[in-house]
Design a protein around this motif. Structure first.
Motif, PDB file in Angstrom:
ATOM      1  N   GLY A  60      38.534  37.638  47.041  1.00  0.00           N
ATOM      2  CA  GLY A  60      39.411  38.679  47.565  1.00  0.00           C
ATOM      3  C   GLY A  60      39.379  39.975  46.792  1.00  0.00           C
ATOM      4  N   LEU A  61      38.223  40.319  46.230  1.00  0.00           N
ATOM      5  CA  LEU A  61      38.120  41.511  45.396  1.00  0.00           C
ATOM      6  C   LEU A  61      37.400  42.653  46.104  1.00  0.00           C
ATOM      7  CD1 LEU A  61      37.098  40.123  41.872  1.00  0.00           C
ATOM      8  CD2 LEU A  61      39.335  40.971  42.581  1.00  0.00           C
ATOM      9  N   LEU A  62      37.960  43.849  46.003  1.00  0.00           N
ATOM     10  CA  LEU A  62      37.283  45.089  46.364  1.00  0.00           C
ATOM     11  C   LEU A  62      36.767  45.715  45.075  1.00  0.00           C
ATOM     12  CD1 LEU A  62      36.598  47.566  48.189  1.00  0.00           C
ATOM     13  CD2 LEU A  62      38.930  48.372  47.737  1.00  0.00           C
ATOM     14  N   LEU A  63      35.492  46.067  45.043  1.00  0.00           N
ATOM     15  CA  LEU A  63      34.891  46.675  43.855  1.00  0.00           C
ATOM     16  C   LEU A  63      34.478  48.099  44.170  1.00  0.00           C
ATOM     17  CD1 LEU A  63      33.669  43.443  44.070  1.00  0.00           C
ATOM     18  CD2 LEU A  63      33.287  44.033  41.694  1.00  0.00           C
ATOM     19  N   GLU A  64      34.599  48.983  43.169  1.00  0.00           N
ATOM     20  CA  GLU A  64      34.256  50.392  43.319  1.00  0.00           C
ATOM     21  C   GLU A  64      33.454  50.856  42.108  1.00  0.00           C
ATOM     22  OE1 GLU A  64      37.620  52.942  44.208  1.00  0.00           O
ATOM     23  OE2 GLU A  64      38.841  51.158  44.591  1.00  0.00           O
ATOM     24  N   LYS A  65      32.352  51.537  42.374  1.00  0.00           N
ATOM     25  CA  LYS A  65      31.532  52.106  41.307  1.00  0.00           C
ATOM     26  C   LYS A  65      31.294  53.578  41.627  1.00  0.00           C
ATOM     27  CE  LYS A  65      28.357  52.302  37.956  1.00  0.00           C
ATOM     28  NZ  LYS A  65      28.620  52.116  36.531  1.00  0.00           N
ATOM     29  N   ARG A  66      31.974  54.456  40.895  1.00  0.00           N
ATOM     30  CA  ARG A  66      31.770  55.888  41.067  1.00  0.00           C
ATOM     31  C   ARG A  66      30.588  56.312  40.203  1.00  0.00           C
ATOM     32  NH1 ARG A  66      35.242  60.187  42.671  1.00  0.00           N
ATOM     33  NH2 ARG A  66      36.976  58.710  42.747  1.00  0.00           N
TER      34      ARG A  66
END
Length: 291
Positions: free
Chosen positions: A37-43
């Motif tokens: 259930g994880l949303l991951l973000e890489k800017r």
């Protein structure tokens, strides 16, 4: 292919990494660890990978506008505020069926969303492929076990999808104005000698790039179905590619360690990480979804 053209984009090892999408507004790659259930973000330009616990299985994201995203979860389509992270259910999909979850998705050039559901244990025939556009939801295909490889030609006249359990990528004519299929699907690519068809994306030339789960390759098919390229990756279970960068000229590929034995996992330390493939591709930025 020179090894230095494939590098680790994010060290975070997902049990089941999936659903990468690039947002040019924030120069950020988003993806999911479905089962956790994880949303991951890489800017880009930042070293860290941000993680957000969503409280339910989720698998794909699309941009609505500069302030909102649409997230596909096991209960349906949710609108998420970019700034606050707040989520609100927009359209329930199989919300009362605790045995199914969402899987692959892609936005058609017209703004319609195709997406799939499947059994949480990949039960045979438990899933479906849906179409969603301007508030309307329709079931397109039923009896699907593991819906994957949803993608579209640049002009929107062709749709692709696969049932990974069957081992075929299908191709069907599409109404470019609505994203609805026209006629019966036909086999585009089938029966890989090793591995299975997972997620796909189509570039500006109409070439379909597919993550070959179990084989450890990113493969490319010409519009006529000819296999034209195979790019080895340092993991056996790549799951889905996405174009990224302001010019959509590179590829990100998610992966997973789910199902690996302890010995296999130790032998594959990069399993579950997300990779950057520095190929000179002519990619396409994803269109906004029209809700």
């Amino acid at each position: 292919m020179p090894a230095d053209l494939v590098s680790v984009l994010s060290e975070h090892a997902c049990e089941l990494g999936e659903g990468p999408s690039y947002d040019p507004v924030s120069d950020t790659l988003y993806w999911f660890d479905i089962v956790n259930g994880l949303l991951l973000e890489k800017r880009f330009g930042e070293d860290r990978t941000m993680t957000t616990q969503l409280g339910q299985m989720a698998s794909a994201q699309a941009t609505i506008d500069g302030e909102r995203h649409l997230i596909l979860t096991e209960t349906g389509l949710h609108v998420r505020d970019r700034t606050t992270g707040g989520m609100a259910l927009h359209t329930p999909v199989e919300a009362t069926n605790a045995a199914t979850r969402s899987n692959d998705a892609r936005v058609h050039p017209c703004g319609a969303l195709w997406f799939g559901t499947m059994g949480k244990q990949a039960e045979a025939g438990a899933g479906r492929v849906y179409w969603f556009f301007r508030g309307e939801l329709r079931e397109l295909y039923a009896g699907v076990s593991i819906p994957n490889s949803i993608a579209f030609s640049p002009d929107g006249t062709i749709a692709y999808y696969a049932d990974t359990a069957v081992g075929r990528i299908m191709r069907v004519a599409c109404d470019a104005r609505t994203g609805l299929p026209e006629g019966e699907p036909k086999v585009f690519a089938g029966s890989p000698s090793t591995g299975s068809f997972d997620g796909s994306v189509v570039d500006a030339d109409g070439t379909l790039w597919n993550a070959r789960w179990g084989e450890g390759n990113l493969v490319a098919y010409a519009p006529d179905g000819e296999l034209v390229r195979s790019v080895p990756l340092p993991v056996s279970q790549p799951s889905c590619p996405a174009f990224l960068g302001k010019h959509a000229d590179r590829l990100a590929v998610t992966s997973a360690w789910i199902g690996l034995s302890d010995d296999a996992h130790r032998a594959e330390p990069d399993a579950g990480r997300t990779f950057l493939v520095d190929l000179p591709v002519k990619g396409r930025l994803e269109p906004d979804v029209l809700i």
